[in-house]
Write a protein that holds these residues in place. Structure first.
Motif, PDB file in Angstrom:
ATOM      1  N   HIS A   9      86.154 -24.007 -21.901  1.00 39.03           N
ATOM      2  CA  HIS A   9      86.703 -22.675 -22.164  1.00 39.03           C
ATOM      3  C   HIS A   9      87.904 -22.707 -23.103  1.00 39.03           C
ATOM      4  CE1 HIS A   9      88.709 -24.390 -18.666  1.00 39.03           C
ATOM      5  NE2 HIS A   9      89.768 -23.679 -19.008  1.00 39.03           N
ATOM      6  N   GLY A  10      88.707 -23.763 -23.004  1.00 42.62           N
ATOM      7  CA  GLY A  10      89.885 -23.873 -23.866  1.00 42.62           C
ATOM      8  C   GLY A  10      89.548 -24.123 -25.322  1.00 42.62           C
ATOM      9  N   GLY A  11      88.362 -24.646 -25.583  1.00 43.07           N
ATOM     10  CA  GLY A  11      87.935 -24.922 -26.946  1.00 43.07           C
ATOM     11  C   GLY A  11      86.943 -23.929 -27.514  1.00 43.07           C
ATOM     12  N   TYR A  12      86.577 -22.932 -26.707  1.00 41.50           N
ATOM     13  CA  TYR A  12      85.518 -22.004 -27.109  1.00 41.50           C
ATOM     14  C   TYR A  12      85.811 -21.289 -28.434  1.00 41.50           C
ATOM     15  CZ  TYR A  12      82.498 -17.960 -27.307  1.00 41.50           C
ATOM     16  OH  TYR A  12      81.622 -16.999 -27.751  1.00 41.50           O
ATOM     17  N   LEU A  13      86.988 -20.707 -28.584  1.00 36.82           N
ATOM     18  CA  LEU A  13      87.276 -19.933 -29.799  1.00 36.82           C
ATOM     19  C   LEU A  13      87.298 -20.825 -31.039  1.00 36.82           C
ATOM     20  CD1 LEU A  13      89.950 -17.431 -28.428  1.00 36.82           C
ATOM     21  CD2 LEU A  13      87.509 -17.013 -28.876  1.00 36.82           C
ATOM     22  N   LEU A  14      87.859 -22.025 -30.921  1.00 36.18           N
ATOM     23  CA  LEU A  14      87.852 -22.948 -32.060  1.00 36.18           C
ATOM     24  C   LEU A  14      86.422 -23.386 -32.369  1.00 36.18           C
ATOM     25  CD1 LEU A  14      89.364 -24.509 -34.222  1.00 36.18           C
ATOM     26  CD2 LEU A  14      89.723 -26.344 -32.546  1.00 36.18           C
ATOM     27  N   LYS A  15      85.624 -23.610 -31.345  1.00 34.91           N
ATOM     28  CA  LYS A  15      84.224 -23.977 -31.579  1.00 34.91           C
ATOM     29  C   LYS A  15      83.527 -22.889 -32.394  1.00 34.91           C
ATOM     30  CE  LYS A  15      80.869 -23.408 -28.735  1.00 34.91           C
ATOM     31  NZ  LYS A  15      79.883 -23.410 -27.646  1.00 34.91           N
ATOM     32  N   GLN A  16      83.796 -21.622 -32.088  1.00 38.70           N
ATOM     33  CA  GLN A  16      83.166 -20.528 -32.818  1.00 38.70           C
ATOM     34  C   GLN A  16      83.532 -20.599 -34.303  1.00 38.70           C
ATOM     35  OE1 GLN A  16      81.245 -20.280 -29.960  1.00 38.70           O
ATOM     36  NE2 GLN A  16      80.774 -18.457 -31.160  1.00 38.70           N
ATOM     37  N   ASP A  17      84.784 -20.897 -34.616  1.00 35.14           N
ATOM     38  CA  ASP A  17      85.209 -21.050 -36.014  1.00 35.14           C
ATOM     39  C   ASP A  17      84.464 -22.200 -36.689  1.00 35.14           C
ATOM     40  OD1 ASP A  17      87.094 -18.951 -36.077  1.00 35.14           O
ATOM     41  OD2 ASP A  17      88.666 -20.249 -35.268  1.00 35.14           O
ATOM     42  N   ILE A  18      84.318 -23.298 -35.975  1.00 33.86           N
ATOM     43  CA  ILE A  18      83.639 -24.467 -36.539  1.00 33.86           C
ATOM     44  C   ILE A  18      82.149 -24.199 -36.719  1.00 33.86           C
ATOM     45  CG2 ILE A  18      83.010 -26.882 -36.092  1.00 33.86           C
ATOM     46  CD1 ILE A  18      85.863 -27.161 -34.862  1.00 33.86           C
ATOM     47  N   LEU A  19      81.531 -23.468 -35.793  1.00 31.78           N
ATOM     48  CA  LEU A  19      80.118 -23.119 -35.948  1.00 31.78           C
ATOM     49  C   LEU A  19      79.884 -22.307 -37.219  1.00 31.78           C
ATOM     50  CD1 LEU A  19      79.065 -22.192 -32.297  1.00 31.78           C
ATOM     51  CD2 LEU A  19      78.600 -24.323 -33.548  1.00 31.78           C
ATOM     52  N   HIS A  85      89.858 -38.830 -30.825  1.00 31.71           N
ATOM     53  CA  HIS A  85      90.653 -37.602 -30.764  1.00 31.71           C
ATOM     54  C   HIS A  85      91.568 -37.616 -31.979  1.00 31.71           C
ATOM     55  CE1 HIS A  85      94.363 -35.472 -29.150  1.00 31.71           C
ATOM     56  NE2 HIS A  85      93.472 -34.541 -29.416  1.00 31.71           N
ATOM     57  N   CYS A  86      91.390 -36.661 -32.873  1.00 31.29           N
ATOM     58  CA  CYS A  86      92.167 -36.628 -34.113  1.00 31.29           C
ATOM     59  C   CYS A  86      92.990 -35.356 -34.202  1.00 31.29           C
ATOM     60  CB  CYS A  86      91.223 -36.718 -35.323  1.00 31.29           C
ATOM     61  SG  CYS A  86      90.339 -38.279 -35.426  1.00 31.29           S
ATOM     62  N   THR A  87      94.137 -35.477 -34.853  1.00 32.85           N
ATOM     63  CA  THR A  87      95.024 -34.334 -35.056  1.00 32.85           C
ATOM     64  C   THR A  87      95.359 -34.106 -36.525  1.00 32.85           C
ATOM     65  OG1 THR A  87      96.961 -35.731 -34.665  1.00 32.85           O
ATOM     66  CG2 THR A  87      96.068 -34.542 -32.762  1.00 32.85           C
ATOM     67  N   ASP A  88      94.767 -34.926 -37.401  1.00 35.24           N
ATOM     68  CA  ASP A  88      95.029 -34.778 -38.829  1.00 35.24           C
ATOM     69  C   ASP A  88      93.860 -35.350 -39.631  1.00 35.24           C
ATOM     70  OD1 ASP A  88      95.794 -37.711 -39.801  1.00 35.24           O
ATOM     71  OD2 ASP A  88      96.705 -37.377 -37.835  1.00 35.24           O
ATOM     72  N   PRO A  89      93.692 -34.932 -40.873  1.00 33.20           N
ATOM     73  CA  PRO A  89      92.563 -35.400 -41.683  1.00 33.20           C
ATOM     74  C   PRO A  89      92.560 -36.907 -41.946  1.00 33.20           C
ATOM     75  CG  PRO A  89      93.432 -33.368 -42.602  1.00 33.20           C
ATOM     76  CD  PRO A  89      94.406 -33.821 -41.528  1.00 33.20           C
ATOM     77  N   LEU A  90      93.730 -37.525 -42.093  1.00 35.94           N
ATOM     78  CA  LEU A  90      93.755 -38.967 -42.332  1.00 35.94           C
ATOM     79  C   LEU A  90      93.181 -39.721 -41.144  1.00 35.94           C
ATOM     80  CD1 LEU A  90      94.428 -41.405 -44.080  1.00 35.94           C
ATOM     81  CD2 LEU A  90      96.751 -41.350 -43.122  1.00 35.94           C
ATOM     82  N   SER A  91      93.515 -39.315 -39.928  1.00 34.89           N
ATOM     83  CA  SER A  91      92.946 -39.958 -38.741  1.00 34.89           C
ATOM     84  C   SER A  91      91.429 -39.762 -38.700  1.00 34.89           C
ATOM     85  CB  SER A  91      93.567 -39.386 -37.467  1.00 34.89           C
ATOM     86  OG  SER A  91      94.939 -39.680 -37.419  1.00 34.89           O
ATOM     87  N   ASN A 114      92.048 -23.789 -39.489  1.00 34.13           N
ATOM     88  CA  ASN A 114      91.954 -24.321 -40.852  1.00 34.13           C
ATOM     89  C   ASN A 114      92.061 -25.838 -40.862  1.00 34.13           C
ATOM     90  OD1 ASN A 114      91.601 -21.808 -42.002  1.00 34.13           O
ATOM     91  ND2 ASN A 114      93.775 -21.512 -42.407  1.00 34.13           N
ATOM     92  N   LEU A 115      93.011 -26.381 -40.118  1.00 33.23           N
ATOM     93  CA  LEU A 115      93.159 -27.828 -40.025  1.00 33.23           C
ATOM     94  C   LEU A 115      91.941 -28.449 -39.347  1.00 33.23           C
ATOM     95  CD1 LEU A 115      94.845 -30.358 -40.495  1.00 33.23           C
ATOM     96  CD2 LEU A 115      96.060 -29.861 -38.354  1.00 33.23           C
ATOM     97  N   ALA A 116      91.450 -27.819 -38.305  1.00 29.86           N
ATOM     98  CA  ALA A 116      90.274 -28.340 -37.598  1.00 29.86           C
ATOM     99  C   ALA A 116      89.065 -28.397 -38.533  1.00 29.86           C
ATOM    100  CB  ALA A 116      89.973 -27.480 -36.381  1.00 29.86           C
ATOM    101  N   LYS A 117      88.838 -27.352 -39.305  1.00 32.68           N
ATOM    102  CA  LYS A 117      87.697 -27.341 -40.221  1.00 32.68           C
ATOM    103  C   LYS A 117      87.841 -28.421 -41.284  1.00 32.68           C
ATOM    104  CE  LYS A 117      88.045 -22.789 -40.556  1.00 32.68           C
ATOM    105  NZ  LYS A 117      87.829 -21.383 -40.957  1.00 32.68           N
ATOM    106  N   ARG A 118      89.050 -28.660 -41.738  1.00 34.32           N
ATOM    107  CA  ARG A 118      89.277 -29.733 -42.719  1.00 34.32           C
ATOM    108  C   ARG A 118      88.966 -31.093 -42.094  1.00 34.32           C
ATOM    109  NH1 ARG A 118      88.498 -32.213 -46.991  1.00 34.32           N
ATOM    110  NH2 ARG A 118      90.174 -33.496 -47.783  1.00 34.32           N
ATOM    111  N   MET A 119      89.380 -31.290 -40.837  1.00 30.58           N
ATOM    112  CA  MET A 119      89.080 -32.558 -40.168  1.00 30.58           C
ATOM    113  C   MET A 119      87.583 -32.738 -39.981  1.00 30.58           C
ATOM    114  SD  MET A 119      92.076 -33.329 -37.428  1.00 30.58           S
ATOM    115  CE  MET A 119      92.205 -31.707 -36.690  1.00 30.58           C
ATOM    116  N   VAL A 120      86.886 -31.672 -39.629  1.00 30.22           N
ATOM    117  CA  VAL A 120      85.431 -31.743 -39.489  1.00 30.22           C
ATOM    118  C   VAL A 120      84.807 -32.131 -40.825  1.00 30.22           C
ATOM    119  CG1 VAL A 120      83.345 -30.360 -39.112  1.00 30.22           C
ATOM    120  CG2 VAL A 120      85.279 -30.179 -37.521  1.00 30.22           C
ATOM    121  N   GLU A 121      85.240 -31.492 -41.893  1.00 30.84           N
ATOM    122  CA  GLU A 121      84.718 -31.805 -43.223  1.00 30.84           C
ATOM    123  C   GLU A 121      84.922 -33.275 -43.566  1.00 30.84           C
ATOM    124  OE1 GLU A 121      85.011 -30.024 -47.729  1.00 30.84           O
ATOM    125  OE2 GLU A 121      86.790 -29.863 -46.462  1.00 30.84           O
ATOM    126  N   VAL A 122      86.117 -33.771 -43.355  1.00 28.39           N
ATOM    127  CA  VAL A 122      86.423 -35.174 -43.657  1.00 28.39           C
ATOM    128  C   VAL A 122      85.591 -36.099 -42.774  1.00 28.39           C
ATOM    129  CG1 VAL A 122      88.237 -36.940 -43.535  1.00 28.39           C
ATOM    130  CG2 VAL A 122      88.727 -34.706 -44.569  1.00 28.39           C
TER     131      VAL A 122
END
Length: 145
Positions: A9-19, A85-91, A114-122
């Motif tokens: 439940h805590g990740g649901y809204l971010l998951k929607q952005d990533i989907l 578990h990553c918190t930045d694109p370099l990781s 925005n940061l999450a989507k960049r990490m997914v892309e990388v």
């Protein structure tokens, strides 16, 4: 490439952005839940994603909870999973290059969309370097409880 994605439940809204991002980039995915902000237990979703990746049903996975920590622990319980578990694109880049991580964990309470989507892309676009790192990954995979 097919991605398994799951959250609590805590990740649901971010998951929607990533989907939405995955759809915009024509990346096939399997959404294993959860499907609302109603409280659920994260271990089952980390395990579901882990099993889909370990079985080869999906190529990589993404797991999301409030911190990214608990769900990453759950995913890592599945043999063959290297969830980072990553918190930045370099990781996100280095865990693919050096660890051949096959699941990315994100914390929705820590990382904005925005940061999450960049990490997914990388994460999805970085290849494993192999070489000396392959020996180390093999050692990781050999560790059993």
């Amino acid at each position: 490439m097919k991605i398994a994605i799951g959250c609590d439940h805590g990740g649901y809204l971010l998951k929607q952005d990533i989907l939405i991002w995955l759809e915009e980039h024509n990346i096939d995915f399997e959404d294993v839940g959860c499907y609302s902000t109603e409280s659920v237990d994260y271990p089952m979703y980390g395990e579901k994603v882990g099993r889909m990746v370990a079985s080869g049903q999906c190529d990589k996975g993404i797991v999301i909870c409030t911190t990214g920590i608990g769900i990453s622990i759950a995913a890592n319980k599945v043999a063959g999973i290297r969830c980072a578990h990553c918190t930045d694109p370099l990781s996100a880049e280095m865990t693919r290059r050096h660890n051949d991580a096959n699941v990315l964990a994100l914390g929705a309470g820590i990382t904005g969309p925005n940061l999450a989507k960049r990490m997914v892309e990388v994460f999805l676009n970085t290849d494993f370097e192999g070489g000396r790192h392959a020996r180390r990954v093999a050692q990781l995979d050999a560790i059993r409880p």
